[in-house]
Design a protein around this motif. Structure first.
Motif: not given
Ligand code: NAP
Length: 294
Positions: A177-178, A275, A201
């Motif tokens: 939910r980022s 992206t 999470s």
């Molecule tokens: P982030 O800000 O760290 O958010 C991660 C989310 O995952 C948070 O909402 C967190 O919940 C949730 N989470 C963590 N542990 C969990 C669990 N055990 N069960 C369910 N949910 C859980 O990361 P982000 O910036 O959104 O990026 C997420 C991933 O996508 C990263 O690996 C990043 O490198 C990747 N990414 C990829 C692209 C692409 O184009 N492919 C682009 C951007 C990012 P809480 O809110 O409760 O902490």
């Protein structure tokens, strides 16, 4: 749903799921953007701002700049030293934003720990904010107004559209939910009349929540958090999360999901290239709106 490529690439596990090929989607978007760029007498201009020498950030900016130049956008990167202080960064970003010849500005995140990201993102003119992170654009997105939409969620929508994955009335579960991915993806897919659940999470019984989904979006950054046992047979699975395991980039989607799902984005070669393509699409959209190009 349109028939996607039927064989999983080497990077994915073998299985019955079709491949949602992000590279193919990105190429199709880049081709359309290049056509739009040709309509400008002076090409759109995009400036990246990068602070420090984090190798991943440097590599992301390089690939975005490369694609921008490929489609005819004037793209350059302002690289500031790691030790840049907040005031200097704000001044530098403001100068880029205020330049009337600049159509798009992208401050590459994350910034080094001593810098506060929020005021920097708010300094970007919302109409030049190709990342769509400014609070004004967040409000526009949730209100259904035209604005700049974050690139990863736009890319997820583009993958679904390219492969004709239905969204209207479908159950979409987004894990994560980022502000960067999960929340804007929810807003965007609500606009497409999906029934959206955001898991995180603290979600109780994640497996039961994911099992409801026609479309699963995994955006956590924890290798293999989405397992085959959680996925409804035939569901579409979009893998956003990236982690490094034994030096290899892997996604949030476990290899055995390919045996159950109907279609999956590989990692790498799935959501990432799309992206990047959306950064250039947003730049041209920003330039068209600023210059009232057709
Ligand atoms: P982030 O800000 O760290 O958010 C991660 C989310 O995952 C948070 O909402 C967190 O919940 C949730 N989470 C963590 N542990 C969990 C669990 N055990 N069960 C369910 N949910 C859980 O990361 P982000 O910036 O959104 O990026 C997420 C991933 O996508 C990263 O690996 C990043 O490198 C990747 N990414 C990829 C692209 C692409 O184009 N492919 C682009 C951007 C990012 P809480 O809110 O409760 O902490």
């Amino acid at each position: 749903m349109k028939a996607p490529d039927s064989a999983a690439p080497d990077s994915a596990a073998p299985g019955s799921a079709s491949v949602l090929d992000g590279k193919a989607v990105a190429d199709a978007i880049a081709e359309r953007v290049a056509e739009r760029v040709k309509a400008f007498s002076l090409a759109p201009r995009l400036v990246f701002v990068r602070v420090g020498e984090d190798p991943a950030s440097a590599s992301y900016v390089r690939s975005k700049q490369r694609l921008a130049r490929r489609v005819g956008i004037r793209a350059e990167t302002l690289v500031l030293p790691e030790e840049t202080d907040q005031a200097t960064l704000m001044t530098q970003v403001q100068a880029v934003v205020d330049d009337d010849d600049v159509d798009g500005v992208l401050v590459q995140l994350p910034l080094p720990d001593h810098l506060d990201e929020a005021p920097v993102l708010e300094a970007v003119d919302p109409d030049k904010d190709v990342d769509g992170f400014h609070a004004v654009n967040v409000g526009r997105l949730w209100s259904g107004l035209p604005g700049m939409v974050p690139c990863t969620p736009l890319g997820l929508e583009a993958i679904c559209d390219h492969y004709e994955v239905p969204l209207h009335g479908q159950r979409v579960v987004i894990v994560g939910r980022s502000n960067l991915v999960g929340k804007p993806a929810a807003a965007l897919l609500l606009r497409r009349h999906a029934t959206v659940t955001l898991a995180h999470s603290r979600t109780r019984d994640l497996a039961a929540v994911v099992a409801e989904a026609d479309v699963v979006i995994a955006a956590v950054g924890r290798a293999g958090i989405v397992q085959a046992s959680m996925v409804k047979p035939g569901a579409t699975v979009l893998d956003v999360g990236m982690s490094r395991v034994d030096g290899r980039i892997v996604g949030d989607v476990a290899p055995d999901v390919w045996n159950v799902a109907g279609a999956v984005t590989p990692m790498p070669g799935g959501t990432g290239p799309v992206t990047v393509a959306m950064v250039v699409q947003n730049t041209v959209t920003a330039a068209e709106r600023r210059r009232q190009q057709p």
